[in-house]
Design a protein around this motif. Structure first.
Motif, PDB file in Angstrom:
ATOM      1  N   ALA A   1       0.674   4.853 -10.763  1.00  0.00           N
ATOM      2  CA  ALA A   1       1.499   4.463  -9.618  1.00  0.00           C
ATOM      3  C   ALA A   1       2.962   4.342 -10.026  1.00  0.00           C
ATOM      4  CB  ALA A   1       0.997   3.147  -9.036  1.00  0.00           C
ATOM      5  N   ALA A   2       3.216   3.785 -11.210  1.00  0.00           N
ATOM      6  CA  ALA A   2       4.593   3.609 -11.674  1.00  0.00           C
ATOM      7  C   ALA A   2       5.275   4.956 -11.893  1.00  0.00           C
ATOM      8  CB  ALA A   2       4.610   2.790 -12.964  1.00  0.00           C
TER       9      ALA A   2
ATOM     10  N   ALA B   1       4.950  -1.576  -7.026  1.00  0.00           N
ATOM     11  CA  ALA B   1       5.397  -1.199  -5.679  1.00  0.00           C
ATOM     12  C   ALA B   1       6.593  -2.045  -5.249  1.00  0.00           C
ATOM     13  CB  ALA B   1       4.247  -1.360  -4.686  1.00  0.00           C
ATOM     14  N   ASP B   2       6.572  -3.316  -5.603  1.00  0.00           N
ATOM     15  CA  ASP B   2       7.707  -4.184  -5.295  1.00  0.00           C
ATOM     16  C   ASP B   2       8.956  -3.714  -6.031  1.00  0.00           C
ATOM     17  OD1 ASP B   2       8.860  -6.803  -4.284  1.00  0.00           O
ATOM     18  OD2 ASP B   2       9.049  -7.111  -6.435  1.00  0.00           O
ATOM     19  N   GLY B   3       8.798  -3.400  -7.311  1.00  0.00           N
ATOM     20  CA  GLY B   3       9.944  -2.948  -8.094  1.00  0.00           C
ATOM     21  C   GLY B   3      10.537  -1.655  -7.585  1.00  0.00           C
ATOM     22  N   ALA B   4       9.687  -0.764  -7.067  1.00  0.00           N
ATOM     23  CA  ALA B   4      10.150   0.534  -6.580  1.00  0.00           C
ATOM     24  C   ALA B   4      10.590   0.490  -5.118  1.00  0.00           C
ATOM     25  CB  ALA B   4       9.047   1.574  -6.754  1.00  0.00           C
ATOM     26  N   GLY B   5      10.447  -0.654  -4.482  1.00  0.00           N
ATOM     27  CA  GLY B   5      10.868  -0.776  -3.089  1.00  0.00           C
ATOM     28  C   GLY B   5       9.949  -0.080  -2.110  1.00  0.00           C
ATOM     29  N   ALA B   6       8.662   0.024  -2.443  1.00  0.00           N
ATOM     30  CA  ALA B   6       7.709   0.665  -1.533  1.00  0.00           C
ATOM     31  C   ALA B   6       7.575  -0.145  -0.248  1.00  0.00           C
ATOM     32  CB  ALA B   6       6.352   0.821  -2.203  1.00  0.00           C
TER      33      ALA B   6
ATOM     34  N   ALA C   1      -1.255  -5.426 -10.416  1.00  0.00           N
ATOM     35  CA  ALA C   1      -0.258  -4.667 -11.184  1.00  0.00           C
ATOM     36  C   ALA C   1       0.390  -3.590 -10.329  1.00  0.00           C
ATOM     37  CB  ALA C   1      -0.914  -4.052 -12.411  1.00  0.00           C
ATOM     38  N   VAL C   2      -0.384  -2.935  -9.464  1.00  0.00           N
ATOM     39  CA  VAL C   2       0.186  -1.928  -8.564  1.00  0.00           C
ATOM     40  C   VAL C   2       1.159  -2.587  -7.593  1.00  0.00           C
ATOM     41  CG1 VAL C   2      -0.319  -0.296  -6.704  1.00  0.00           C
ATOM     42  CG2 VAL C   2      -1.752  -0.332  -8.751  1.00  0.00           C
TER      43      VAL C   2
ATOM     44  N   LEU D   1       4.659   4.771   0.679  1.00  0.00           N
ATOM     45  CA  LEU D   1       3.474   3.930   0.681  1.00  0.00           C
ATOM     46  C   LEU D   1       2.603   4.237  -0.530  1.00  0.00           C
ATOM     47  CD1 LEU D   1       2.505   4.393   4.448  1.00  0.00           C
ATOM     48  CD2 LEU D   1       3.607   2.381   3.445  1.00  0.00           C
ATOM     49  N   VAL D   2       1.773   3.269  -0.898  1.00  0.00           N
ATOM     50  CA  VAL D   2       0.760   3.471  -1.922  1.00  0.00           C
ATOM     51  C   VAL D   2      -0.602   3.226  -1.288  1.00  0.00           C
ATOM     52  CG1 VAL D   2      -0.126   2.769  -4.176  1.00  0.00           C
ATOM     53  CG2 VAL D   2       2.329   2.667  -3.720  1.00  0.00           C
ATOM     54  N   VAL D   3      -1.511   4.169  -1.465  1.00  0.00           N
ATOM     55  CA  VAL D   3      -2.877   4.039  -0.965  1.00  0.00           C
ATOM     56  C   VAL D   3      -3.807   3.939  -2.168  1.00  0.00           C
ATOM     57  CG1 VAL D   3      -4.753   5.173   0.283  1.00  0.00           C
ATOM     58  CG2 VAL D   3      -2.404   5.291   1.165  1.00  0.00           C
ATOM     59  N   LEU D   4      -4.678   2.936  -2.168  1.00  0.00           N
ATOM     60  CA  LEU D   4      -5.628   2.720  -3.253  1.00  0.00           C
ATOM     61  C   LEU D   4      -7.044   2.791  -2.698  1.00  0.00           C
ATOM     62  CD1 LEU D   4      -3.814  -0.332  -4.883  1.00  0.00           C
ATOM     63  CD2 LEU D   4      -3.731   2.046  -5.664  1.00  0.00           C
TER      64      LEU D   4
END
Length: 273
Positions: free
Chosen positions: A256-257, A142-147, A137-138, A123-126
């Motif tokens: 994030a990336a 996140a989509d590219g990394a499969g989050a 952009a995040v 997960l990503v928390v902002l």
């Protein structure tokens, strides 16, 4: 099959005035809608079966390679379709350069309980992210990394700002995005044994020194203020990305990336082993 196509040519039309008011967040939230522009972003909303309410289009402004998107919209059941003149298209467009299509869609909100998590969620928390372009952009990263999802907390973030959708290149429609209170989010992570990895210039570990293959939430703050003590004090780990030049921080989407793709690398290596 498509129904009747309405036409608007007057700048004084009530629908035109309503759309202009939707440029403001308060009016969008009051109406419970958002605005989707750019054919690519609209097509990804269609791919995700995101509900759409109304299409406003100007044939003279649509590029030939985007006509397939218009055809798909015309075949969308229940979609109100309005053809407008070029002056009207310029007037209603959220962006300065109108590309010939504008879609009004409902704000479909999610909560933490709706997140579908596997054995090792990522997960990503902002926290308190204010710039729509950064959130978009995040989401794209996140989509590219499969989050498994992006969660915003701390207030100030407008999930349905049209610039979020645009900057995400449509990833908004494929990555579950949730707004939550900080306290309920921290409890959510604890209940599921998801490690909160907080980013900080003053951190205990470098970004490449920690394990990210297990259940992980990468927590990021704003470039200006960073994370609050509320997150830094509750995090399981703090991690930093070395700055070897004159700058003191990276853009939040770049941070994030770095961390997301380190997680991807570690998880790929584990599967290979």
């Amino acid at each position: 099959m498509p129904g009747e196509i309405l036409q608007i040519t007057s700048l004084q039309n009530g629908r035109v005035k309503d759309l202009v008011r939707l440029r403001g967040r308060r009016e969008r939230d009051r109406a419970g809608v958002t605005i989707i522009e750019e054919p690519l972003v609209i097509s990804r909303a269609l791919d995700a079966r995101y509900p759409l309410q109304s299409l406003f289009f100007c044939s003279a402004r649509i590029a030939a390679h985007d006509l397939d998107v218009l055809d798909r919209l015309r075949e969308t059941a229940g979609l109100e379709i309005i053809e407008v003149s070029e002056p009207v298209m310029d007037k209603i467009s959220y962006r300065e350069q109108a590309e010939g299509m504008l879609v009004v869609a409902p704000q479909v909100t999610r909560d933490l309980a709706s997140l579908v998590l596997g054995a090792a969620p990522l997960l990503v928390v902002l926290e308190s992210l204010e710039k729509p372009g950064n959130l978009g952009a995040v989401l794209r990263v996140a989509d590219g990394a499969g989050a498994d999802g992006v969660i915003v907390c701390g207030g100030g973030t407008d999930l349905f700002n049209p610039n979020v959708l645009r900057a995400s290149r449509g990833a908004f429609f494929s990555v579950p995005t949730v707004a939550a209170r900080t306290d309920e989010l921290q409890q959510f992570l604890r209940d599921r044994n998801i490690a909160a990895v907080a980013t900080s210039p003053v951190a205990d570990h470098r970004w490449d020194e920690i394990g990210l293959a297990g259940p992980t939430a990468i927590v990021l703050g704003t470039e200006h203020d960073g994370l609050s003590t509320e997150w830094l004090g509750q995090a399981d780990l703090t991690v930093g990305i070395p700055m070897l030049g004159t700058g003191d921080s990276l853009n939040v989407s770049t941070s994030a990336a770095v961390l997301l793709y380190e997680a991807v690398r570690q998880r790929s290596s584990r599967k290979a082993d």
